[in-house]
Design a protein around this motif. Sequence first.
Motif, PDB file in Angstrom:
ATOM      1  N   PHE A   1      11.174 -16.061  -6.029  1.00 30.95           N
ATOM      2  CA  PHE A   1      12.225 -15.570  -6.910  1.00 30.95           C
ATOM      3  C   PHE A   1      11.677 -14.965  -8.195  1.00 30.95           C
ATOM      4  N   GLN A   2      10.402 -15.171  -8.460  1.00 31.68           N
ATOM      5  CA  GLN A   2       9.940 -14.882  -9.807  1.00 31.68           C
ATOM      6  C   GLN A   2       8.913 -13.777  -9.902  1.00 31.68           C
ATOM      7  N   LYS A   3       8.528 -13.185  -8.785  1.00 31.36           N
ATOM      8  CA  LYS A   3       7.422 -12.232  -8.865  1.00 31.36           C
ATOM      9  C   LYS A   3       7.637 -11.060  -7.931  1.00 31.36           C
ATOM     10  N   LEU A   4       7.349  -9.877  -8.454  1.00 39.81           N
ATOM     11  CA  LEU A   4       7.297  -8.677  -7.639  1.00 39.81           C
ATOM     12  C   LEU A   4       5.832  -8.286  -7.454  1.00 39.81           C
ATOM     13  N   VAL A   5       5.479  -7.915  -6.231  1.00 37.06           N
ATOM     14  CA  VAL A   5       4.144  -7.391  -5.938  1.00 37.06           C
ATOM     15  C   VAL A   5       4.292  -5.892  -5.750  1.00 37.06           C
ATOM     16  N   PHE A   6       3.597  -5.126  -6.577  1.00 39.48           N
ATOM     17  CA  PHE A   6       3.777  -3.676  -6.590  1.00 39.48           C
ATOM     18  C   PHE A   6       2.643  -2.947  -5.886  1.00 39.48           C
ATOM     19  N   GLY A   7       2.973  -1.788  -5.344  1.00 40.34           N
ATOM     20  CA  GLY A   7       1.946  -0.843  -4.946  1.00 40.34           C
ATOM     21  C   GLY A   7       1.419  -0.118  -6.175  1.00 40.34           C
ATOM     22  N   THR A   8       0.499   0.802  -5.959  1.00 40.61           N
ATOM     23  CA  THR A   8      -0.162   1.475  -7.076  1.00 40.61           C
ATOM     24  C   THR A   8       0.671   2.600  -7.673  1.00 40.61           C
ATOM     25  N   GLY A   9       1.779   2.950  -7.039  1.00 38.68           N
ATOM     26  CA  GLY A   9       2.629   4.009  -7.567  1.00 38.68           C
ATOM     27  C   GLY A   9       2.238   5.380  -7.014  1.00 38.68           C
ATOM     28  N   THR A  10       3.249   6.226  -6.835  1.00 37.30           N
ATOM     29  CA  THR A  10       3.046   7.610  -6.370  1.00 37.30           C
ATOM     30  C   THR A  10       3.779   8.543  -7.308  1.00 37.30           C
ATOM     31  N   ARG A  11       3.028   9.442  -7.909  1.00 33.70           N
ATOM     32  CA  ARG A  11       3.652  10.407  -8.819  1.00 33.70           C
ATOM     33  C   ARG A  11       4.229  11.562  -8.017  1.00 33.70           C
ATOM     34  N   LEU A  12       5.470  11.903  -8.293  1.00 37.62           N
ATOM     35  CA  LEU A  12       6.149  13.035  -7.664  1.00 37.62           C
ATOM     36  C   LEU A  12       6.369  14.118  -8.712  1.00 37.62           C
ATOM     37  N   LEU A  13       5.927  15.316  -8.395  1.00 34.20           N
ATOM     38  CA  LEU A  13       6.138  16.472  -9.259  1.00 34.20           C
ATOM     39  C   LEU A  13       6.946  17.497  -8.484  1.00 34.20           C
ATOM     40  N   VAL A  14       8.114  17.858  -9.015  1.00 30.64           N
ATOM     41  CA  VAL A  14       8.984  18.832  -8.361  1.00 30.64           C
ATOM     42  C   VAL A  14       9.084  20.054  -9.248  1.00 30.64           C
ATOM     43  N   SER A  15       8.761  21.204  -8.671  1.00 26.61           N
ATOM     44  CA  SER A  15       8.808  22.447  -9.448  1.00 26.61           C
ATOM     45  C   SER A  15      10.024  23.273  -9.038  1.00 26.61           C
ATOM     46  N   PRO A  16      10.552  24.051 -10.003  1.00 26.85           N
ATOM     47  CA  PRO A  16      11.759  24.858  -9.714  1.00 26.85           C
ATOM     48  C   PRO A  16      11.481  25.937  -8.662  1.00 26.85           C
TER      49      PRO A  16
ATOM     50  N   THR B   1       0.846  -1.194   0.000  1.00 30.09           N
ATOM     51  CA  THR B   1       0.000   0.000   0.000  1.00 30.09           C
ATOM     52  C   THR B   1       0.880   1.241   0.000  1.00 30.09           C
ATOM     53  N   GLN B   2       0.643   2.107  -0.944  1.00 28.62           N
ATOM     54  CA  GLN B   2       1.388   3.358  -1.050  1.00 28.62           C
ATOM     55  C   GLN B   2       0.457   4.543  -0.893  1.00 28.62           C
ATOM     56  N   MET B   3       1.027   5.656  -0.487  1.00 25.73           N
ATOM     57  CA  MET B   3       0.224   6.863  -0.389  1.00 25.73           C
ATOM     58  C   MET B   3      -0.212   7.317  -1.776  1.00 25.73           C
ATOM     59  N   GLU B   4      -1.400   7.921  -1.805  1.00 28.97           N
ATOM     60  CA  GLU B   4      -1.933   8.433  -3.052  1.00 28.97           C
ATOM     61  C   GLU B   4      -1.120   9.642  -3.487  1.00 28.97           C
ATOM     62  N   GLY B   5      -1.026   9.844  -4.783  1.00 32.75           N
ATOM     63  CA  GLY B   5      -0.380  11.045  -5.291  1.00 32.75           C
ATOM     64  C   GLY B   5      -1.384  11.940  -5.991  1.00 32.75           C
ATOM     65  N   PRO B   6      -0.919  12.938  -6.704  1.00 31.54           N
ATOM     66  CA  PRO B   6       0.499  13.254  -6.817  1.00 31.54           C
ATOM     67  C   PRO B   6       1.037  13.980  -5.583  1.00 31.54           C
ATOM     68  N   VAL B   7       2.313  13.849  -5.375  1.00 29.20           N
ATOM     69  CA  VAL B   7       3.017  14.621  -4.364  1.00 29.20           C
ATOM     70  C   VAL B   7       3.700  15.774  -5.099  1.00 29.20           C
ATOM     71  N   THR B   8       3.369  16.969  -4.701  1.00 33.17           N
ATOM     72  CA  THR B   8       3.900  18.162  -5.367  1.00 33.17           C
ATOM     73  C   THR B   8       4.811  18.911  -4.406  1.00 33.17           C
ATOM     74  N   LEU B   9       6.072  19.105  -4.809  1.00 29.59           N
ATOM     75  CA  LEU B   9       7.058  19.757  -3.947  1.00 29.59           C
ATOM     76  C   LEU B   9       7.839  20.808  -4.727  1.00 29.59           C
ATOM     77  N   SER B  10       8.398  21.723  -4.013  1.00 32.02           N
ATOM     78  CA  SER B  10       9.343  22.660  -4.601  1.00 32.02           C
ATOM     79  C   SER B  10      10.740  22.068  -4.508  1.00 32.02           C
ATOM     80  N   GLU B  11      11.589  22.499  -5.420  1.00 31.81           N
ATOM     81  CA  GLU B  11      12.977  22.026  -5.407  1.00 31.81           C
ATOM     82  C   GLU B  11      13.605  22.275  -4.043  1.00 31.81           C
ATOM     83  N   GLU B  12      14.407  21.312  -3.586  1.00 34.70           N
ATOM     84  CA  GLU B  12      15.127  21.334  -2.305  1.00 34.70           C
ATOM     85  C   GLU B  12      14.242  20.989  -1.113  1.00 34.70           C
ATOM     86  N   ALA B  13      12.979  20.688  -1.323  1.00 31.80           N
ATOM     87  CA  ALA B  13      12.110  20.267  -0.220  1.00 31.80           C
ATOM     88  C   ALA B  13      12.437  18.838   0.186  1.00 31.80           C
ATOM     89  N   PHE B  14      11.969  18.463   1.388  1.00 35.88           N
ATOM     90  CA  PHE B  14      12.144  17.108   1.904  1.00 35.88           C
ATOM     91  C   PHE B  14      11.016  16.229   1.403  1.00 35.88           C
TER      92      PHE B  14
END
Lengths: 115, 111
Positions: free
Chosen positions: B96-111, B5-18
């Motif tokens: 050995f043969q399978k990865l179980v993935f979360g749904t993915g989190t999109r990260l957007l970083v702005s200048p 389970t992953q957090m929902e996105g998108p995650v929007t950050l400014s450059e140099e943010a944590f």
Amino acid sequence: EAQVTQNPRYLITVTGKKLTVTCSQNMNHEYMSWYRQDPGLGLRQIYYSMNVEVTDKGDVPEGYKVSRKEKRNFPLILESPSPNQTSLYFCASSSWGQGVNTEAFFGQGTRLTVV
Amino acid sequence: GNSVTQMEGPVTLSEEAFLTINCTYTATGYPSLFWYVQYPGEGLQLLLKATKADDKGSNKGFEATYRKETTSFHLEKGSVQVSDSAVYFCALSEGFQKLVFGTGTRLLVSP
């Protein structure tokens, strides 16, 4: 350069028209697998192969076939595509021993649209 | 079955943010844990991994620690760059043969 190559990258087809998506790797890997990526669902495994002539179903195998006649190639076959198979498909490979526990290498993806 | 389970996105950050992207898992046994990154138009690439409890994976300034007690593998980076904009997938190994993935989190970083 180590790589997994899929073709085609983009494909639009009609319902029921058989198609094949090719996958080839140049790393001499034993494990190969196919995943589909859908919004909100992540990647789900369709089929996998542990070596030549050894294949098995993943989580969502219905409507798909695979073959592994050569170590480097692992084509995905849709005998009669339907619109619910519209998705982004990825081929992946990894080495013997620890398999995916080391690293899986992914192709660039094939975006398939079935109308 | 095993799941991620992953957090929902998108995650929007400014450059140099944590950056923190949360990931928790459910699994039998002791899977390896991974973060894969998908840049626009490309396939997934391994970012980092951890194979046992308390292991810390790190790469390109990103870190994640395998926490068995909280069944978590959160991704962190101290200072993000525009070039970090991508989709991040948390995953666990099933055999050995399978990865179980979360749904993915999109990260957007702005200048």
